[in-house]
Design a protein around this motif. Sequence first.
Motif, PDB file in Angstrom:
ATOM      1  N   UNK A  91       9.228  82.895  36.279  1.00 14.78           N
ATOM      2  CA  UNK A  91       9.822  81.638  35.819  1.00 14.78           C
ATOM      3  C   UNK A  91      11.034  81.253  36.648  1.00 14.78           C
ATOM      4  N   UNK A  92      10.958  80.081  37.221  1.00 16.20           N
ATOM      5  CA  UNK A  92      12.003  79.642  38.144  1.00 16.20           C
ATOM      6  C   UNK A  92      13.106  78.902  37.378  1.00 16.20           C
ATOM      7  N   UNK A  93      13.923  79.662  36.657  1.00 15.77           N
ATOM      8  CA  UNK A  93      15.021  79.053  35.903  1.00 15.77           C
ATOM      9  C   UNK A  93      16.305  79.845  36.139  1.00 15.77           C
ATOM     10  N   UNK A  94      17.406  79.293  35.606  1.00 19.66           N
ATOM     11  CA  UNK A  94      18.708  79.910  35.861  1.00 19.66           C
ATOM     12  C   UNK A  94      19.321  80.545  34.618  1.00 19.66           C
ATOM     13  N   UNK A  95      18.830  80.209  33.462  1.00 22.40           N
ATOM     14  CA  UNK A  95      19.321  80.833  32.225  1.00 22.40           C
ATOM     15  C   UNK A  95      18.295  80.612  31.124  1.00 22.40           C
ATOM     16  N   UNK A  96      18.308  81.520  30.171  1.00 26.20           N
ATOM     17  CA  UNK A  96      17.353  81.442  29.059  1.00 26.20           C
ATOM     18  C   UNK A  96      18.109  81.642  27.752  1.00 26.20           C
ATOM     19  N   UNK A  97      17.891  80.713  26.824  1.00 24.88           N
ATOM     20  CA  UNK A  97      18.505  80.840  25.498  1.00 24.88           C
ATOM     21  C   UNK A  97      17.382  81.037  24.482  1.00 24.88           C
TER      22      UNK A  97
END
Lengths: 264, 270
Positions: A132-138
Amino acid sequence: MATDASATLDAEPFWAGSPQRPLYAALHGVAAPAPLGIVLAPPLLAEQPRSRRLLMQIAEELAAKGLPCLRFDYFGTGDSAGAGTAHDVAAMHTDFDTVVAALRERAGVARVAVIAWRGAALVAADWSARDGNIDALVLWEPVTDGAAWLAELEAGDRAERTLRARRAPDIAADGQLFGFPASSSWRRGIAALALDTREVRKPVWTVQRQAAGAPPAGSSRCFMLPAGTPHFDGATTMDATLFLSRPLRVLVDELANALTSAAP
Amino acid sequence: METLVRFGPQQRLLGILSGSELPANAPILVLPSAGLVPRAGPFRLHVEMAQRLAARGVRTFRFDVPGVGEAPRESGCDYRGATFAALEQLTAHHGGTRFVVGGVCSAADLGWIAALANERVVGALMLDGMCYTGPWFQLARIRGMLASPRRWLGFVRRLILRGSGDGGTHTTLDARDWPTRAEAQQQMQQLLMRNVRLLFIYSGGISDYFRDVRQFGWSFGRAARDTRVTMLHWPDCDHTYYTRVHRDRLLATVEAWLGTVFVTDEETAA
């Protein structure tokens, strides 16, 4: 898929993804350039329609804080195309890829965070740990044990069927859970997941209830839901709708501030 | 293929029109959101209906009424206004000439209102729509209570609560805005004069106001027996068609009924 007018709407609705696999999506707040955009990943099955208005209100709140927000329906759910039986963990991975790309393109953001609710949090963590190409996960009230959650859903569904179809006791299981298709592939995929955010390798935060105990392993920050926040699950009646209460709005504002200042 | 359609005051409401590949004047089934359930419908019923009907040459338009799903509450119009605005938009910009309007519960009520107000509405889909209690209902209720001591005790408890002013007597009907029975009879006659088709399906989930098929005749009078009026009672189904088998029965019935409505309407127009 098309949009027929250009007049003002509170959010910009559009079809994300290819014409063969369109997902219903709505983008909130792109008036000014922003460093970070947010994808809101709704909970699953009956929890999805029940929380639709709540997620819209959270999107509006985050957008008002300068964070462009994209809401969407998974393929085979809500207003997206596809049969309900096409919705499973693998399809959700594709959906996450699609909507993150759509947010980057439409909002022009370089960084993206995903806020994922309940069962979707479990799948989003798995997707994020893989590619997953993301910068943060909540993770918002994440389901932590897929197999246990599935057993809980199946037991709840049995009780609901008995309650609703008392005049037709011969109705057998029909591949649904709480009225929504849950294919064997969906069940297998969910049952195989257990939340372990240490593999995500991106900042992971959690939003949870006080009673939930310690946050999941690997979660670096925890936001506590105000007392009395309605539940998403079977503790809430099927036809209920969740709204953004004033105490919850305070928490969302706190989350927005934290994302704005602390996101990588 | 589906199209996002903005409509209503300041174009702040949004609906989804299916069947973009169909002829521009293909008939449209209009499905307002019901209760607090978003426009996809209870258990995605409206989406499944759209997928099935597109294959039959019928378009559907589903939308959230103000305050439900994504629709802003401050849109300057109520449920009726939103439904009228949807019909106007579909007529003006999407070749809509013939509509059927309705759905479950409050959406059925909107179907009735729209049919009375707009001559392009040629049918109303009344799923757990209006019906009035009266002698057949009371008889069915007493019969049910006598058959079950538990229900009898419940009845006594409700009587006590009513006596104590404890507010224990609220029913589904308290949230519905129906005409009087006499008005409803007159309105059904008026719709039939216009050749409007009506499909009423009563589920088992509305036992607070429907328990006996004879209530239908008592409610609507002679018009209830008109061939353009179809009434079905499915006591085995719940109000939102929770199980697959019940939803499939509903989808097949609506699909078949719409075929007769629009074919007959075309013949009448010809």
